[in-house]
Enzyme design. Structure first.
Site, short mmCIF file in Angstrom:
data_model
loop_
_atom_site.label_atom_id
_atom_site.label_comp_id
_atom_site.label_asym_id
_atom_site.label_seq_id
_atom_site.Cartn_x
_atom_site.Cartn_y
_atom_site.Cartn_z
N THR A 97 0.86 -1.18 0.00
CA THR A 97 0.00 0.00 0.00
C THR A 97 0.90 1.22 0.00
OG1 THR A 97 -1.78 -1.13 1.18
CG2 THR A 97 -1.79 1.27 1.23
N LYS A 172 -7.62 1.15 -2.69
CA LYS A 172 -7.19 0.78 -1.34
C LYS A 172 -7.40 1.94 -0.37
CE LYS A 172 -5.37 -1.58 2.03
NZ LYS A 172 -4.03 -2.21 2.01
N LYS A 240 0.24 5.22 8.42
CA LYS A 240 0.91 5.44 7.14
C LYS A 240 -0.11 5.49 6.01
CE LYS A 240 2.30 2.15 4.72
NZ LYS A 240 1.85 1.35 3.54
#
Length: 288
Positions: A97, A172, A240
């Site tokens: 990701t 995502k 993150k």
């Protein structure tokens, strides 16, 4: 069956690479901590390489699941990076990701090397990786995706091409935005039940059958009630991801007030020493 390299053997990558081997693919692995690669090779009768370039040599597909934008750049284009070892026409599949920006940057770099590139972040957590039941959201060229999809299927419950390069990463982000608000809502609900003197298992049994039901509720309510968070997707990684979401929202004009708030709640969990706790640990800050 294909010759495949897998780069990055964390809690996700280790079992994902294992599913590739179990499905008959010829798998070579690489990990920054060499002992993990050796352990994987011994367990799955595969091969461990000493560099990403060595792992990628001769592979038709190179899968990666590493940490962040900088990690991915290093693995792809750094000294002894995968791109330098790949054969023209091979396809790099990125399960990390990361930002859509670095995805597009590396997709162009791959093209300059004569390689394909599919961004393919996953959702489903450690359990999904171990059970081969991940949701995989992809971006890239239609023909390259069509070649990669049968290989990805080794650990996918669903795999879908969402659009051109970067579309998988953007999807995502949608996933992480939805999860952030959902986990906070679940945390508040369970904490409210505790304060009200209700039985959490009984509350969940009833409300999970209605509109409030979710995977998070079914899979995490018991461990949240028991204050156990030593598993699953870490708060550090969620922050993150949420920072990527918030930065991208600034660029495209999307409004993410709840996501921004929950990101700050996760910051509080980090300050409590919970950076490696599972994301369901949001409830811990409500119990202080």
């Amino acid at each position: 069956m294909a010759r495949v390299a897998f780069l990055g053997l964390g809690v996700m990558g280790f079992p994902m690479a294992g599913h590739l081997a179990a499905n008959g693919h010829e798998v070579t692995v690489w990990n920054r901590t060499a002992a993990k690669a050796t352990a994987w090779a011994e367990k799955h009768q595969g091969r461990a390489a000493t560099t990403a370039a060595e792992a990628a040599d001769g592979a038709e597909f190179v899968m990666a699941c590493v940490g962040n934008d900088d990690d991915l750049r290093q693995v792809c284009t750094g000294p002894q990076g995968a791109f330098s070892g790949m054969t023209k026409g091979a396809i790099f599949v990125d399960h990390t990701t990361v930002s859509a920006a670095v995805t597009r940057e590396l997709a162009q770099a791959a093209s300059d090397f004569g390689l394909g590139f599919v961004d393919a972040p996953v959702s489903g957590g450690q359990a999904g990786a171990e059970n081969g039941q991940l949701s995989v959201m992809c971006g890239g060229d239609v023909a390259q995706y069509a070649k990669a999809e049968p290989v990805i299927a080794a650990y996918a419950k669903i795999c879908r091409l969402m659009g051109p390069s970067g579309a998988g990463q953007l999807t995502k982000m949608c996933n992480q935005i939805a999860i952030a608000g959902l986990v906070q809502g679940l945390s508040e609900s369970l904490n409210f039940a505790e304060k009200a003197g209700l039985s959490i298992p009984e509350v969940v049994e009833v409300i999970s059958q209605g509109a409030a039901g979710s995977w998070q509720m079914q899979a995490r309510h018991q461990t949240m009630a028991e204050n156990r968070f030593d598993f699953g997707f870490a708060v550090d990684w969620m922050r993150k991801d949420l920072n990527i979401c918030l930065s991208t929202a600034e660029e495209n004009g999307a409004s993410l007030p709840v996501t921004a708030l929950v990101d700050q709640f996760y910051k509080e969990v980090q300050q409590m020493g919970g950076g490696r706790w599972d994301t369901s640990s949001l409830i811990a800050r409500l119990r202080r």
